[in-house]
Design an enzyme around this catalytic site. Structure first.
Site, short mmCIF file in Angstrom:
data_model
loop_
_atom_site.label_atom_id
_atom_site.label_comp_id
_atom_site.label_asym_id
_atom_site.label_seq_id
_atom_site.Cartn_x
_atom_site.Cartn_y
_atom_site.Cartn_z
N LYS A 30 23.61 47.40 52.25
CA LYS A 30 24.72 46.78 51.51
C LYS A 30 26.00 47.60 51.72
CE LYS A 30 24.68 43.66 49.10
NZ LYS A 30 24.83 42.19 49.34
N THR A 70 26.63 45.49 45.42
CA THR A 70 25.86 46.14 44.35
C THR A 70 26.43 47.52 44.00
OG1 THR A 70 23.71 47.17 43.90
CG2 THR A 70 24.29 46.95 46.19
N ASP A 71 26.17 47.96 42.77
CA ASP A 71 26.56 49.32 42.37
C ASP A 71 25.68 50.36 43.06
OD1 ASP A 71 24.18 48.88 40.97
OD2 ASP A 71 24.99 49.40 39.01
N GLU A 72 24.56 49.93 43.66
CA GLU A 72 23.64 50.90 44.25
C GLU A 72 24.25 51.63 45.45
OE1 GLU A 72 19.53 49.70 44.46
OE2 GLU A 72 19.81 48.19 42.90
N TYR A 75 17.88 49.44 51.23
CA TYR A 75 18.63 48.31 50.68
C TYR A 75 20.09 48.69 50.44
CZ TYR A 75 20.63 45.37 47.01
OH TYR A 75 21.48 44.58 46.26
P1 NAD Z 1 17.78 37.00 45.90
O1 NAD Z 1 16.88 37.84 46.73
O2 NAD Z 1 17.27 36.39 44.65
O3 NAD Z 1 18.37 35.80 46.77
C1 NAD Z 1 18.81 35.99 48.09
C2 NAD Z 1 18.99 34.61 48.73
O4 NAD Z 1 19.49 34.80 50.06
C3 NAD Z 1 17.69 33.81 48.83
O5 NAD Z 1 17.91 32.48 48.45
C4 NAD Z 1 17.33 33.90 50.31
O6 NAD Z 1 16.61 32.76 50.78
C5 NAD Z 1 18.71 34.00 50.94
N1 NAD Z 1 18.69 34.65 52.26
C6 NAD Z 1 18.07 35.81 52.58
N2 NAD Z 1 18.26 36.09 53.88
C7 NAD Z 1 19.02 35.07 54.39
C8 NAD Z 1 19.57 34.80 55.66
N3 NAD Z 1 19.36 35.62 56.72
N4 NAD Z 1 20.31 33.68 55.82
C9 NAD Z 1 20.53 32.85 54.78
N5 NAD Z 1 20.02 33.04 53.55
C10 NAD Z 1 19.29 34.16 53.35
O7 NAD Z 1 19.07 37.92 45.61
P2 NAD Z 1 20.00 37.97 44.32
O8 NAD Z 1 19.37 38.86 43.32
O9 NAD Z 1 20.37 36.59 43.94
O10 NAD Z 1 21.26 38.73 44.91
C11 NAD Z 1 22.37 38.02 45.45
C12 NAD Z 1 23.39 39.01 45.96
O11 NAD Z 1 23.80 39.85 44.88
C13 NAD Z 1 22.84 39.95 47.03
O12 NAD Z 1 23.85 40.14 48.00
C14 NAD Z 1 22.55 41.24 46.29
O13 NAD Z 1 22.69 42.36 47.14
C15 NAD Z 1 23.63 41.21 45.23
N6 NAD Z 1 23.30 41.94 43.99
C16 NAD Z 1 22.18 41.61 43.27
C17 NAD Z 1 21.92 42.28 42.08
C18 NAD Z 1 20.74 41.93 41.23
O14 NAD Z 1 20.55 42.57 40.17
N7 NAD Z 1 19.93 40.94 41.58
C19 NAD Z 1 22.77 43.30 41.64
C20 NAD Z 1 23.87 43.61 42.42
C21 NAD Z 1 24.15 42.91 43.59
P1 TYD Z 2 14.54 46.38 39.93
O1 TYD Z 2 14.50 45.16 39.06
O2 TYD Z 2 13.70 46.41 41.15
O3 TYD Z 2 16.07 46.67 40.26
P2 TYD Z 2 16.77 47.95 41.03
O4 TYD Z 2 15.76 48.80 41.65
O5 TYD Z 2 17.62 47.27 42.01
O6 TYD Z 2 17.55 48.66 39.97
O7 TYD Z 2 14.14 47.61 39.03
C1 TYD Z 2 14.86 47.96 37.86
C2 TYD Z 2 14.34 49.29 37.40
O8 TYD Z 2 12.98 49.14 36.97
C3 TYD Z 2 14.31 50.36 38.48
O9 TYD Z 2 14.62 51.61 37.90
C4 TYD Z 2 12.87 50.36 38.95
C5 TYD Z 2 12.10 49.99 37.70
N1 TYD Z 2 10.85 49.24 37.91
C6 TYD Z 2 9.67 49.69 37.31
O10 TYD Z 2 9.64 50.71 36.58
N2 TYD Z 2 8.53 48.97 37.52
C7 TYD Z 2 8.51 47.86 38.30
O11 TYD Z 2 7.43 47.25 38.47
C8 TYD Z 2 9.73 47.39 38.89
C9 TYD Z 2 9.76 46.17 39.77
C10 TYD Z 2 10.86 48.14 38.68
#
Ligand code: NAD
Ligand code: TYD
Length: 358
Positions: free
Chosen positions: A169, A139-141, A165
């Protein structure tokens, strides 16, 4: 990018029942139907086997299990002759990491370490094949928070994670980097911005807003709503990952962004407009009347933005979707897939919701 001359791969996809992982499994099975795909997922609250409906069969095997289970990972790598590992499995929600950071360290750090060790042994046993790849999705975070005028995060921006989180990461990213530098293991690392699109679990901002509008519930905006995220359509993310796995240089990091910086309040306003237009029977109309400012998230990062020059110039990838087009597609998906998200609003979900928004 599909290449007809490529050799088939045996790919292990961790977290393939989650949001991005499932979109990636759909992408991969469509683009490379001759590949063997194995999904390893623990089916936590965020994992949903329905996300893979219609795919399981001859070439796709689903295994329910934990990435921290070394014996299980070893047996899968060996039995399936895995040459490519795409690692999505994670605890992924900042708000949950504030409530309980332990699971984030366990899955994101210990789990990634377990996969790295298992893959290293497997890769050595196989004679270190040149085509092997270990791709870590991050992630960019990890880069922390930007001021309004700062340039976007590049691959050389120093790490400065601010939440449990992002710190977990960041820890996993450092391990991946070390396995390339120490052991020469062919790792790839991508850091991407906020994804959105189909199969996004209801607790994240975009699906939460869509669902709450349909239910006539308040739309919680943290703090002043001026926080900025760079929104990346999940299909664009999948095409970027495909490019990196096939054409990325081992040991390198690639940042992936949507080139779509939007303030949270503006994003929710756009969702309200789309819902007003596309959903005929809203309990509260206009949906903007549901916008409610709530207490800010602890340590809330102000701004994220990605400089995606490297992946663009070296691998020729750029995002195809605008935020307007991507949000419209996403809203339409949530409107036509109520049978997907309604069962997810479980008692467990309600308890989480009460705890965060109390
Ligand atoms: P998500 O939470 O929707 O899915 C995570 C999946 O991992 C789930 O299916 C869960 O069951 C599985 N999981 C969790 N713990 C596990 C374990 N111990 N063993 C096996 N499986 C396990 O997450 P996402 O949004 O699909 O994110 C996927 C990846 O992308 C993550 O690594 C996250 O850090 C990264 N990422 C997500 C975003 C975003 O905007 N969602 C942005 C940047 C990076
Ligand atoms: P989120 O989808 O949780 O992603 P991230 O925190 O990883 O960027 O949130 C996106 C943005 O929206 C973040 O700045 C937090 C804000 N947010 C709200 O304002 N209200 C909410 O209920 C949620 C879930 C997020």
């Amino acid at each position: 990018m599909a290449n007809l001359e490529r050799a088939p791969r045996q790919i292990l996809i961790t977290g393939g029942a989650g949001f991005i992982g499932a979109n990636f499994v759909h992408h991969w099975c469509t683009a490379y139907p001759g590949d063997r795909v194995v999904v390893l997922d623990a089916l936590t609250y965020a994992g949903n086997r329905n996300n893979l409906a219609g795919l399981e069969g001859a070439n796709l095997r689903f295994v329910e299990g934990d990435i921290c289970d070394r014996a299980l990972v070893d047996s899968l790598l060996q039995a399936e002759s895995i040459d490519t590992l795409a690692h999505f499995a994670a605890e992924s929600h900042v708000d949950r990491s504030i409530l309980g950071p332990g699971a984030f360290v366990q899955t994101n750090v210990v789990g990634t370490f377990t996969l790295l060790e298992a893959f290293r042994q497997h890769w050595n046993n196989a004679g270190q094949p040149a085509a092997s790849r270990f791709h870590h999705v991050s992630t960019d975070e990890v880069y922390g928070s930007l001021e309004a005028d700062d340039p976007g995060f590049s691959e050389t921006t120093p790490y400065a994670p601010n939440s449990p989180y992002s710190a977990s990461k960041a820890g996993s990213d450092h391990l991946v980097r070390a396995y390339y530098h120490t052991y020469g293991m062919p790792t790839l690392l991508t850091n991407c911005s906020n994804n959105y699109g189909p199969y996004h679990f209801p607790e994240k901002l975009i699906p939460l807003s869509c669902i709450n509008i349909l239910m006539g519930k308040p739309l919680p905006i943290y703090g002043d709503g001026q926080n900025i995220r760079d929104w990346l359509y999940v299909g664009d993310h999948c095409s970027a990952l495909d490019a990196v796995i096939h054409r990325g240089t081992p040991g390198e990091t690639y940042n992936i962004g949507g080139n779509n910086e939007v303030k949270n309040i503006d994003l929710v306003q756009m969702l309200c407009e789309l819902m007003n237009e596309l959903a005929p029977e809203l309990p509260v109309r206009p949906a903007q009347n549901l916008i409610t400012y709530v207490k800010d998230r602890a340590g809330h990062d102000r701004r994220y933005a990605i400089d995606a020059t490297k992946i663009s110039t070296e691998l020729g990838w750029t995002p195809a979707e605008t935020v307007e087009g991507g949000l419209r597609r996403t809203v339409e998906w949530y409107l036509t897939h109520r049978d997907w998200w309604q069962p997810l609003l479980s008692e467990e979900y309600q308890a989480y919701y009460r705890e965060v928004y109390a």
